[in-house]
Design a protein around this motif. Structure first.
Motif, PDB file in Angstrom:
ATOM      1  N   ASN A 189       0.841  -1.203   0.000  1.00 42.12           N
ATOM      2  CA  ASN A 189       0.000   0.000   0.000  1.00 42.12           C
ATOM      3  C   ASN A 189       0.877   1.254   0.000  1.00 42.12           C
ATOM      4  OD1 ASN A 189      -2.423   1.438   0.036  1.00 42.12           O
ATOM      5  ND2 ASN A 189      -2.440   1.533   2.273  1.00 42.12           N
ATOM      6  N   MET A 190       1.611   1.455  -1.094  1.00 36.56           N
ATOM      7  CA  MET A 190       2.602   2.539  -1.180  1.00 36.56           C
ATOM      8  C   MET A 190       2.025   3.824  -1.742  1.00 36.56           C
ATOM      9  SD  MET A 190       5.721   1.156  -0.340  1.00 36.56           S
ATOM     10  CE  MET A 190       7.057   1.790  -1.366  1.00 36.56           C
ATOM     11  N   GLY A 191       0.779   3.802  -2.218  1.00 33.78           N
ATOM     12  CA  GLY A 191       0.230   4.993  -2.840  1.00 33.78           C
ATOM     13  C   GLY A 191       1.073   5.409  -4.031  1.00 33.78           C
ATOM     14  N   LEU A 192       1.240   6.709  -4.219  1.00 39.78           N
ATOM     15  CA  LEU A 192       2.139   7.240  -5.238  1.00 39.78           C
ATOM     16  C   LEU A 192       3.501   7.467  -4.587  1.00 39.78           C
ATOM     17  CD1 LEU A 192      -0.053   9.950  -7.026  1.00 39.78           C
ATOM     18  CD2 LEU A 192       0.646   7.751  -7.963  1.00 39.78           C
ATOM     19  N   THR A 193       4.484   6.685  -4.971  1.00 37.79           N
ATOM     20  CA  THR A 193       5.810   6.779  -4.371  1.00 37.79           C
ATOM     21  C   THR A 193       6.851   7.097  -5.434  1.00 37.79           C
ATOM     22  OG1 THR A 193       5.342   5.297  -2.515  1.00 37.79           O
ATOM     23  CG2 THR A 193       7.634   5.481  -3.193  1.00 37.79           C
ATOM     24  N   VAL A 194       7.688   8.071  -5.151  1.00 39.50           N
ATOM     25  CA  VAL A 194       8.848   8.381  -5.982  1.00 39.50           C
ATOM     26  C   VAL A 194      10.075   7.806  -5.274  1.00 39.50           C
ATOM     27  CG1 VAL A 194      10.313  10.214  -6.904  1.00 39.50           C
ATOM     28  CG2 VAL A 194       7.821  10.451  -6.962  1.00 39.50           C
ATOM     29  N   ILE A 196       5.530  -3.304   2.617  1.00 38.87           N
ATOM     30  CA  ILE A 196       5.068  -4.303   3.572  1.00 38.87           C
ATOM     31  C   ILE A 196       4.310  -5.406   2.829  1.00 38.87           C
ATOM     32  CG2 ILE A 196       3.614  -4.708   5.597  1.00 38.87           C
ATOM     33  CD1 ILE A 196       4.001  -1.737   6.315  1.00 38.87           C
ATOM     34  N   ASN A 197       4.777  -6.630   2.982  1.00 38.54           N
ATOM     35  CA  ASN A 197       4.104  -7.803   2.407  1.00 38.54           C
ATOM     36  C   ASN A 197       4.036  -7.744   0.880  1.00 38.54           C
ATOM     37  OD1 ASN A 197       3.025 -10.335   2.955  1.00 38.54           O
ATOM     38  ND2 ASN A 197       0.916  -9.599   3.035  1.00 38.54           N
ATOM     39  N   GLU A 198       5.038  -7.149   0.247  1.00 38.28           N
ATOM     40  CA  GLU A 198       5.125  -7.121  -1.211  1.00 38.28           C
ATOM     41  C   GLU A 198       5.253  -8.553  -1.738  1.00 38.28           C
ATOM     42  OE1 GLU A 198       5.581  -7.094  -5.011  1.00 38.28           O
ATOM     43  OE2 GLU A 198       5.069  -5.191  -4.034  1.00 38.28           O
ATOM     44  N   ALA A 199       4.337  -8.928  -2.630  1.00 38.22           N
ATOM     45  CA  ALA A 199       4.294 -10.309  -3.116  1.00 38.22           C
ATOM     46  C   ALA A 199       5.599 -10.732  -3.778  1.00 38.22           C
ATOM     47  CB  ALA A 199       3.125 -10.476  -4.089  1.00 38.22           C
ATOM     48  N   ALA A 200       6.205  -9.827  -4.554  1.00 35.68           N
ATOM     49  CA  ALA A 200       7.414 -10.178  -5.302  1.00 35.68           C
ATOM     50  C   ALA A 200       8.643 -10.304  -4.414  1.00 35.68           C
ATOM     51  CB  ALA A 200       7.673  -9.140  -6.394  1.00 35.68           C
ATOM     52  N   TYR A 201       8.542  -9.861  -3.156  1.00 33.14           N
ATOM     53  CA  TYR A 201       9.708  -9.879  -2.280  1.00 33.14           C
ATOM     54  C   TYR A 201       9.796 -11.129  -1.412  1.00 33.14           C
ATOM     55  CZ  TYR A 201      10.887  -5.012  -3.387  1.00 33.14           C
ATOM     56  OH  TYR A 201      11.263  -3.850  -4.021  1.00 33.14           O
ATOM     57  N   TYR A 202       8.791 -11.998  -1.480  1.00 34.13           N
ATOM     58  CA  TYR A 202       8.883 -13.255  -0.722  1.00 34.13           C
ATOM     59  C   TYR A 202      10.141 -14.022  -1.137  1.00 34.13           C
ATOM     60  CZ  TYR A 202       4.304 -13.130   1.583  1.00 34.13           C
ATOM     61  OH  TYR A 202       3.241 -12.811   2.396  1.00 34.13           O
ATOM     62  N   GLU A 203      10.395 -14.078  -2.448  1.00 32.50           N
ATOM     63  CA  GLU A 203      11.558 -14.817  -2.922  1.00 32.50           C
ATOM     64  C   GLU A 203      12.869 -14.126  -2.574  1.00 32.50           C
ATOM     65  OE1 GLU A 203      10.925 -14.933  -7.165  1.00 32.50           O
ATOM     66  OE2 GLU A 203      12.196 -13.172  -7.483  1.00 32.50           O
ATOM     67  N   LYS A 204      12.806 -12.851  -2.258  1.00 31.72           N
ATOM     68  CA  LYS A 204      14.015 -12.098  -1.921  1.00 31.72           C
ATOM     69  C   LYS A 204      14.302 -12.099  -0.420  1.00 31.72           C
ATOM     70  CE  LYS A 204      13.330  -8.943  -5.829  1.00 31.72           C
ATOM     71  NZ  LYS A 204      14.337  -9.567  -6.690  1.00 31.72           N
ATOM     72  N   GLY A 205      13.424 -12.728   0.359  1.00 31.22           N
ATOM     73  CA  GLY A 205      13.630 -12.739   1.797  1.00 31.22           C
ATOM     74  C   GLY A 205      13.381 -11.397   2.436  1.00 31.22           C
ATOM     75  N   ILE A 206      12.360 -10.676   1.953  1.00 29.12           N
ATOM     76  CA  ILE A 206      12.059  -9.342   2.477  1.00 29.12           C
ATOM     77  C   ILE A 206      10.572  -9.285   2.837  1.00 29.12           C
ATOM     78  CG2 ILE A 206      11.931  -6.875   1.948  1.00 29.12           C
ATOM     79  CD1 ILE A 206      14.281  -7.276   0.035  1.00 29.12           C
ATOM     80  N   ALA A 207      10.283  -9.079   4.104  1.00 28.55           N
ATOM     81  CA  ALA A 207       8.906  -8.877   4.543  1.00 28.55           C
ATOM     82  C   ALA A 207       8.520  -7.409   4.476  1.00 28.55           C
ATOM     83  CB  ALA A 207       8.725  -9.392   5.967  1.00 28.55           C
ATOM     84  N   MET A 208       9.530  -6.546   4.650  1.00 26.28           N
ATOM     85  CA  MET A 208       9.315  -5.103   4.583  1.00 26.28           C
ATOM     86  C   MET A 208      10.671  -4.413   4.540  1.00 26.28           C
ATOM     87  SD  MET A 208       8.164  -4.540   8.555  1.00 26.28           S
ATOM     88  CE  MET A 208       7.357  -6.152   8.559  1.00 26.28           C
ATOM     89  N   CYS A 209      10.677  -3.189   4.053  1.00 24.27           N
ATOM     90  CA  CYS A 209      11.856  -2.339   4.134  1.00 24.27           C
ATOM     91  C   CYS A 209      11.644  -1.337   5.260  1.00 24.27           C
ATOM     92  CB  CYS A 209      12.092  -1.604   2.815  1.00 24.27           C
ATOM     93  SG  CYS A 209      12.400  -2.690   1.408  1.00 24.27           S
ATOM     94  N   ILE A 210      12.716  -1.002   5.942  1.00 22.86           N
ATOM     95  CA  ILE A 210      12.646  -0.099   7.090  1.00 22.86           C
ATOM     96  C   ILE A 210      13.227   1.256   6.706  1.00 22.86           C
ATOM     97  CG2 ILE A 210      13.494   0.301   9.427  1.00 22.86           C
ATOM     98  CD1 ILE A 210      11.324  -1.840   9.165  1.00 22.86           C
ATOM     99  N   THR A 211      12.515   2.307   7.054  1.00 23.51           N
ATOM    100  CA  THR A 211      12.977   3.668   6.739  1.00 23.51           C
ATOM    101  C   THR A 211      12.904   4.548   7.979  1.00 23.51           C
ATOM    102  OG1 THR A 211      10.866   4.732   6.162  1.00 23.51           O
ATOM    103  CG2 THR A 211      11.907   3.358   4.465  1.00 23.51           C
TER     104      THR A 211
END
Length: 291
Positions: free
Chosen positions: A111-116, A269-284
């Motif tokens: 749920n990133m909305g419009l992100t640059v 958060i919970n990006e479908a394509a990142y399951y294979e990358k071992g990423i549940a979320m990125c922290i900022t």
């Protein structure tokens, strides 16, 4: 800085992200929509084979194939490695028709909305600040150069990735399609104004989110996922996550708390394509700058 002479709008870097791919098709059918007087605008469907197959990629993630060492490695022969070399050959800094700025359109199931998404180059940050000043709903996610050097936009210095969501893979969503098109139009207008030295001064406080790492799902010794994103965190991109707040939920219903020392702002958060990358979320970390 020299004037912008050639801008490339990219879609379909991931073949199942339809917003960018179909915007490219629209722009190719109606080139006046992206025409600007002071520079040439070109369009690129980056991964046509994956787009036809409605897959993120054929052999490997194209958006991880642009490190210089990989572009120069002739032993890499996957479809995406070859495609990356072709794109760099034509449009890279030393290519036949090098581009000065890239606007690379992606979608996410988060749920990133419009992100640059951009790096810390002052030109790119000022572009992002302008986009946010025109549309306050624009989020700005800043990555260090080391996190950008493998992506398609890294073949030139200027521009950004536009990440839009939440959109399911292989699906078009009309409202976000139109919002993305409007954001591209605004970015092109900014580059045109820059070339013509007509950029209006704007006192804008840029709010941005600085990348500070990733968190994987809890896994067992075999690497299998043992917990899901907690319902209180799901779809809460760019919202604060405080120490002790629930982060994951095990299959047995046990909450796992965030154990960091300070408040953070998760994205993807919970990006479908990142399951294979071992990423549940990125922290900022949320920061501000004045432009």
């Amino acid at each position: 800085m020299p004037l912008i002479q050639r801008v490339m709008i990219v879609g379909g870097t991931h073949g199942n992200e339809f917003t960018g791919a179909y915007l490219i098709k629209k722009f190719e059918q109606h080139p006046h929509l992206v025409h600007r007087a002071s520079f040439e605008t070109i369009t690129l469907l980056a991964n046509p084979k994956a787009f036809l197959a409605v897959r993120r990629y054929i052999d490997k993630d194209l958006n991880r194939c642009f490190q210089q060492v990989e572009l120069q490695d002739l032993t890499l022969s996957s479809y995406e490695d070859i495609r990356a070399k072709e794109i760099n050959y034509f449009f890279g800094a030393n290519g036949k028709t090098p581009v000065d700025a890239i606007l690379d359109i992606h979608t996410t199931t988060a749920n990133m909305g419009l992100t640059v998404i951009t790096d810390e180059h002052p030109f790119n940050l000022r572009l992002a600040a302008y986009l946010q000043s025109i549309n306050p709903l624009v989020n700005v996610y800043v990555l260090p150069q080391s996190e950008q050097e493998y992506s398609l936009p890294s073949i030139c210095k200027f521009g950004c990735t536009i990440e839009v969501g939440a959109v399911a893979q292989g699906l078009l969503q009309a409202d976000l399609f139109r919002q993305t098109e409007a954001l591209i139009d605004t970015a092109l207008n900014y580059l045109e104004q820059y070339n013509q030295a007509e950029i209006l001064s704007f006192d804008s406080k840029l709010t941005f989110y600085q990348h500070h790492g990733t968190i994987d799902y809890p896994r067992n010794e075999s690497g299998e996922i043992q917990a899901m994103i907690h319902p209180q965190l799901h779809f809460q991109d760019y919202k604060s996550l405080t120490p002790g707040a629930p982060m994951f939920l095990t299959f047995d219903g046990e909450a796992i708390a965030y154990e960091g020392a300070s408040t953070v702002y998760p994205v993807f958060i919970n990006e479908a394509a990142y399951y294979e990358k071992g990423i549940a979320m990125c922290i900022t970390q949320r920061q501000q700058a004045i432009f």
